[in-house]
Design a protein around this motif. Structure first.
Motif, short mmCIF file in Angstrom:
data_model
loop_
_atom_site.label_atom_id
_atom_site.label_comp_id
_atom_site.label_asym_id
_atom_site.label_seq_id
_atom_site.Cartn_x
_atom_site.Cartn_y
_atom_site.Cartn_z
N CYS A 181 0.85 -1.19 0.00
CA CYS A 181 0.00 0.00 0.00
C CYS A 181 0.88 1.24 0.00
CB CYS A 181 -0.90 0.01 1.23
SG CYS A 181 -2.04 -1.39 1.36
N PRO A 196 -1.51 1.10 7.98
CA PRO A 196 -1.25 2.53 8.04
C PRO A 196 -0.87 2.97 9.44
CG PRO A 196 -3.60 2.13 8.09
CD PRO A 196 -2.95 0.78 7.89
N HIS A 202 0.68 5.02 4.87
CA HIS A 202 1.43 3.77 4.82
C HIS A 202 2.93 4.04 4.83
CE1 HIS A 202 -1.81 0.82 4.36
NE2 HIS A 202 -2.47 1.78 3.72
N ASP A 411 3.34 0.05 10.34
CA ASP A 411 3.30 -1.24 9.68
C ASP A 411 3.79 -2.35 10.60
OD1 ASP A 411 3.94 -3.50 7.81
OD2 ASP A 411 3.38 -2.01 6.30
#
Length: 433
Positions: A181, A196, A202, A411
């Motif tokens: 992403c 995110p 992201h 993440d």
């Protein structure tokens, strides 16, 4: 007579057989020796490789077990850097021994060669630099940066390279893979990979590498190198845009010696004020204040305390290592974290742009491609007085507990890799975060 001839024939045949066996064994031993010698030569020789021809491993974030850890599969360059990390320090022929009270210096760098040349030049003028070991930690591999460090001749120097830097993985994690992403993508709608941060953004490999490199470096320097494994004294950490004054090393040695008596509750010794724009107060006293990020040093006892907070460090949604430390790690210690410094700075931050900017040919981050740091005579000799008292700055501005972070670190893969770095050199029992 016929019986005697048969006996002599058997003896001759036996001798021929023994000769063949001896020759065969000799050849085998020679081959083994040559193979071992080749291996030793390969380990001891600086590898010559073209960083531009090494492509990232396209297999994505698949697991490779390394000491019980699930780490990204390494590409050719990553494995080569791992091997380089095992090479001994250079210049030991020029500086065969280190001083008994030496303070190891760690310089961590990315890719701003115009800055690095300034730092190396300042280090070459530091009084006492030949008494210690300089470790240079590279965030990935960049030819020009490597060339500058290889030219150092004023002390022992060891290079280490972060083998899991996002900068050496072109199409898979920790770099950016095709299915990752981006920006504010919705993972469910776009069916892409990644989590995110708290602001909906992201991961960016260039951004997360800041925190990854610092944490990998800390774990490796304190617990993963033969040269530092038994070192219990202070280690000084500087970046590629920190200019050290000639008196920096002698001042630091003095602060380290004075700290147990003058400020037993201080965690560290600093070469510069926490306010990077300050040159110091010029008072006739030592200063105890919050931990700064320019020219800071601490010992293994403090590192063990920091390391025990690995989960707090790795899960805080903030891509800067220093803000992470100020906002979540230090507050978790339960008492103010002070560092001891002198009233005049011995190091300055001269960078005008971020760590991952400033590689353009026009050298936009430095005026006219150079920086001139004004020095006076007091900056060239030790100016710490052991008779000075200590002034404590108890209430200072800055990031504190409760700050939620600037994001960039949401993440799950980055958080897990960070935790894996914490466990690289630890036993299973000691690494239960």
């Amino acid at each position: 007579m016929k019986s005697c001839r048969k006996s002599r024939t058997k003896e001759a045949a036996c001798r021929r057989f023994l000769s063949v066996v001896v020759v065969t064994v000799g050849v085998v031993l020679l081959l083994i020796f040559l193979l071992q010698a080749k291996s030793l030569i390969e380990v001891a020789t600086e590898p010559a490789f073209d960083v531009n021809r090494v492509e990232g491993n396209a297999s994505g974030f698949s697991a490779r077990i390394r000491g019980g850890l699930d780490l990204p599969v390494q590409n050719e360059l990553s494995l080569e850097l791992d091997r380089r990390n095992q090479l001994p320090p250079r210049n030991r022929d020029l500086f065969p021994s280190l001083a008994g009270d030496h303070v190891i210096i760690v310089l961590y760098v990315h890719n701003r060669p115009q800055y690095l040349r300034m730092v190396v030049e300042s280090l070459s003028q530091v009084v006492g630099i030949g008494e210690t070991l300089l470790i240079v930690s590279h965030d990935g591999y960049f030819h020009e940066m490597n060339k500058i460090i290889e030219g150092i001749r004023f002390c022992q120097v060891k290079q280490i390279f972060a083998p899991f830097s996002p900068h050496i993985f072109s199409d898979n994690f920790p770099g950016m893979s095709l299915n990752d992403c981006r920006d504010k993508d919705d993972a469910a709608t776009k069916k892409c990979d990644g989590n995110p941060d708290q602001y909906g953004n992201h991961r960016s490999p260039k951004i997360v590498s800041l925190k990854h490199h610092w944490w990998w470096m800390m774990n490796t320097v304190w617990d993963g190198l033969a040269e530092t494994h038994g070192h219990s004294g202070h280690i000084l950490f500087i970046e590629e845009d920190h200019f050290l004054f000639p008196n920096a090393y002698r001042n630091l040695q003095a602060l380290v010696k004075l700290k147990p008596d003058k400020c037993p509750s201080c965690y560290a010794a600093n070469l510069a004020p926490s306010d990077v724009n300050s040159r110091g107060e010029g008072w006739a006293s030592l200063i105890a204040e919050r931990m700064g990020n320019v020219g800071y040093s601490f010992n293994r006892t403090v590192w063990r305390k920091i390391h025990r907070k690995a989960k707090e460090f790795c899960y805080f949604d903030e891509y800067n290592w220093d803000i992470t430390m100020w906002a979540t790690v230090y507050p978790s210690f339960g008492a103010p974290v002070y560092t001891l410094r002198g009233p005049r700075t011995s190091a300055v931050h001269f960078g005008k742009c971020g760590l991952h900017q400033g590689q353009a040919a026009n050298k936009a981050c430095i005026d006219n491609g150079a920086v001139k740091v004004a020095l006076d005579e007091g900056d060239k000799v030790m100016n710490i007085d052991s008779n000075w008292d200590v002034r404590i700055f108890k209430h200072q501005p800055g990031y504190k507990a409760g700050f939620k972070g600037w994001g960039g670190w949401g993440d799950d893969r980055d958080r897990q890799l960070c935790l894996d770095f914490s466990r690289m050199y630890q036993s299973t029992e000691a690494a239960s975060f």
